[in-house]
Design a protein around this motif. Structure first.
Motif, PDB file in Angstrom:
ATOM      1  N   LYS A 101       4.822  42.921 -51.924  1.00  0.00           N
ATOM      2  CA  LYS A 101       4.837  44.342 -51.573  1.00  0.00           C
ATOM      3  C   LYS A 101       3.651  45.070 -52.190  1.00  0.00           C
ATOM      4  N   GLN A 103       0.719  43.819 -53.033  1.00  0.00           N
ATOM      5  CA  GLN A 103      -0.510  43.434 -52.345  1.00  0.00           C
ATOM      6  C   GLN A 103      -0.610  44.126 -50.984  1.00  0.00           C
ATOM      7  N   GLN A 104       0.520  44.303 -50.315  1.00  0.00           N
ATOM      8  CA  GLN A 104       0.520  45.025 -49.048  1.00  0.00           C
ATOM      9  C   GLN A 104       0.061  46.466 -49.246  1.00  0.00           C
ATOM     10  N   GLU A 105       0.402  47.024 -50.413  1.00  0.00           N
ATOM     11  CA  GLU A 105       0.011  48.399 -50.731  1.00  0.00           C
ATOM     12  C   GLU A 105      -1.330  48.475 -51.444  1.00  0.00           C
ATOM     13  N   GLN A 106      -2.023  47.316 -51.565  1.00  0.00           N
ATOM     14  CA  GLN A 106      -3.346  47.233 -52.192  1.00  0.00           C
ATOM     15  C   GLN A 106      -3.306  47.743 -53.632  1.00  0.00           C
ATOM     16  N   ALA A 107      -2.358  47.237 -54.407  1.00  0.00           N
ATOM     17  CA  ALA A 107      -2.230  47.626 -55.815  1.00  0.00           C
ATOM     18  C   ALA A 107      -3.395  47.068 -56.618  1.00  0.00           C
ATOM     19  N   SER A 108      -3.691  47.688 -57.741  1.00  0.00           N
ATOM     20  CA  SER A 108      -4.804  47.279 -58.597  1.00  0.00           C
ATOM     21  C   SER A 108      -4.443  46.015 -59.375  1.00  0.00           C
ATOM     22  N   THR A 237      -7.682  34.823 -59.865  1.00  0.00           N
ATOM     23  CA  THR A 237      -7.483  35.821 -58.817  1.00  0.00           C
ATOM     24  C   THR A 237      -7.935  37.213 -59.252  1.00  0.00           C
ATOM     25  N   ARG A 321       5.949  37.460 -47.000  1.00  0.00           N
ATOM     26  CA  ARG A 321       4.826  38.109 -46.315  1.00  0.00           C
ATOM     27  C   ARG A 321       5.208  38.496 -44.895  1.00  0.00           C
ATOM     28  N   SER A 325       5.054  42.334 -43.782  1.00  0.00           N
ATOM     29  CA  SER A 325       4.055  42.741 -42.788  1.00  0.00           C
ATOM     30  C   SER A 325       4.684  43.041 -41.428  1.00  0.00           C
TER      31      SER A 325
END
Length: 477
Positions: A101, A103-108, A237, A321, A325
């Motif tokens: 979730k 990563q879907q929200e482009q977290a830092s 990563t 995922r 998504s």
């Protein structure tokens, strides 16, 4: 012709003809199934290899200790593993869901580091509590399971392995980065070391304490290697070390994480009550000797059952995922394909045990372990049900329905204990194997009803295409 018929015909054309060439073309074009099945092959081959090496170590221990003393060793290990599974958090499960979730929200990267740190905190808490509980249970309830006063110290030795078995965050990092080959083969290191040392102990005429120290040391080494590789993978990563992350305000920043962790932990606890305390139950009814025979049947069957764990390792991140998504048309067919593979694996295992299991057991472990064969046949049937249920369980967790999974585990556990208490007085230790069949049957029925009903309500047809789904996460090359 209706619009639905036109769309269905279009999908069939897009898949290509059902000829050998068409099937090969669809396989090569698959972006979801093909790489995951390749990863699954690596996991299964590594897991089977490690399991076979482990069976070699157990065979050496049975020859060195005999049925009765080996049974005492089994009871000591079962006390430790039961307490560990009861209190240990399966933190990789909430981590995978919440990291997907995030990563879907482009977290830092810093946010992801704090999330992994949350999992580490749960892991360490569970490890310390589990080790203390194991020693307490051995001290208070040891005689019930056939242990003497001197055996409490053996449980304390094994508690050191429980303290070091902190791997939830590393497991999540490896799974999310697609390091399935690493997950498969890293355990071979400690397994091979245990096999070599066990052979040396047999030649030296060592006893119970030496073998238990060896089992403890091998598990500690495995945990250390696992965490070393996991943390290095996470660093590659770009995520800062979770050990140095700021842990203030974790509950506020990640609401629902702790609730999800407790729910999956309770579900794991239910499985533990049937997959670890069963050995203690047999020991309480019949003594350490029959408990050792029963444990051996469970351990051999675990070679096939480990496939279910590997399935969850591979498919759970992808299912998370898919759901995050909203690419949901892929989920139904994905689950069915994996269930078909697991069914074939279970049938192959049952046929192999039926044909050659009896002479192989007598030769490998000794004539006094011959009664293991009928127990093993019954256990393989139960394992087949668990293998079928594994993909549905992963899908339900990915759909954020841990409550349903927990309810299924509770119901199945109640059925197991009711069956065991009814069957063991009449059939002996094999009654516990029959109880596992009842457990697996209830689990399969409940999870299959749950997953297909949930997909139908979500508007997902099981026959939807997955070959063209562009859902490729990171994976090891």
């Amino acid at each position: 012709m209706s619009p639905g018929d036109i769309a269905s015909r279009g999908r069939r054309r897009a898949r290509g003809p059902l000829s050998p060439a068409g099937l090969v073309s669809r396989w090569q074009a698959s972006k979801l199934l093909r790489p995951r099945l390749v990863s699954l092959f690596h996991l299964l081959s590594g897991s089977f290899g490690s399991a076979l090496v482990m069976m070699g170590s157990i065979a050496i221990a049975t020859h060195a200790l005999g049925a009765q003393v080996f049974g005492v060793m089994v009871v000591v290990l079962s006390i430790g593993r039961t307490c560990e599974r009861l209190l240990r958090f399966e933190s990789w499960q909430p981590l995978i869901r919440f990291v997907a979730k995030a990563q879907q929200e482009q977290a830092s990267p810093e946010t992801l580091s704090r999330l992994y740190s949350y999992g580490l905190l749960l892991d360490f808490t569970g490890a310390f509590a589990s080790a203390a509980l194991a020693i307490l249970v051995a001290w208070l309830l040891g005689p019930l399971f056939g242990l003497g006063e001197g055996h409490v110290g053996l449980v304390a030795i094994y508690a050191c392995a429980i303290l070091c078995n902190v791997r939830g965050a590393s497991s999540a990092a490896l799974r999310f980065c697609g390091r399935f080959r690493t997950l498969a083969y890293i355990q071979l290191v400690s397994s091979l070391l245990r096999l070599g040392c066990a052979a040396a102990l047999l030649l030296a005429g060592a006893g119970l304490t030496a073998f238990l120290v060896l089992w403890t040391s091998a598990q500690i080494l495995d945990s250390l290697l696992f965490n070393l590789v996991g943390m290095r993978t996470l660093a590659r990563t770009g995520v800062p070390s979770p050990f140095t992350a700021d842990r203030r305000g974790l509950m506020e920043q990640f609401p629902g994480f702790l609730r999800f962790a407790f729910s999956t932990n309770l579900s794991s606890t239910m499985r533990t009550l049937t997959h670890e305390t069963d050995t203690l139950l047999v020991s309480a009814f019949a003594g350490p000797g029959p408990a050792g025979l029963y444990y051996l049947s469970r351990r051999i069957a675990k070679v096939a059952q480990s496939a279910g764990d590997m399935i969850q390792t591979v498919v759970y991140p992808d299912l998370a995922r898919i759901w995050a998504s909203v690419a949901r048309p892929a989920m139904g067919r994905f689950v069915r394909v994996i269930q078909a593979i697991m069914g074939a694996l279970a049938l192959a295992a049952l046929g192999l045990v039926w044909l050659v299991g009896e002479p192989v057991i007598a030769r490998a472990f000794g004539a006094q372990f011959a009664p293991v064969w009928p127990m093993l046949l019954a256990q393989i049937v139960a394992v087949g049900a668990i293998l079928h249920a594994a993909p549905a369980r992963s899908a339900m967790l990915a759909m954020n329905r841990p409550g349903y999974v927990l309810a299924t585990a509770i119901l199945s556990t109640l059925v197991f204990f009711a069956s065991a208490l009814l069957l063991m007085p009449r059939f002996g230790a094999i009654g516990a194997n029959f109880a596992h069949i009842a457990f697996g049957t209830v689990t399969v029925v409940a999870l299959d009803i749950g997953i297909w009903r949930a997909l139908r309500l979500a508007g997902t047809a099981p026959e939807c295409e997955v070959a063209g789904a562009d859902l490729t996460g990171p994976r090891e090359r």
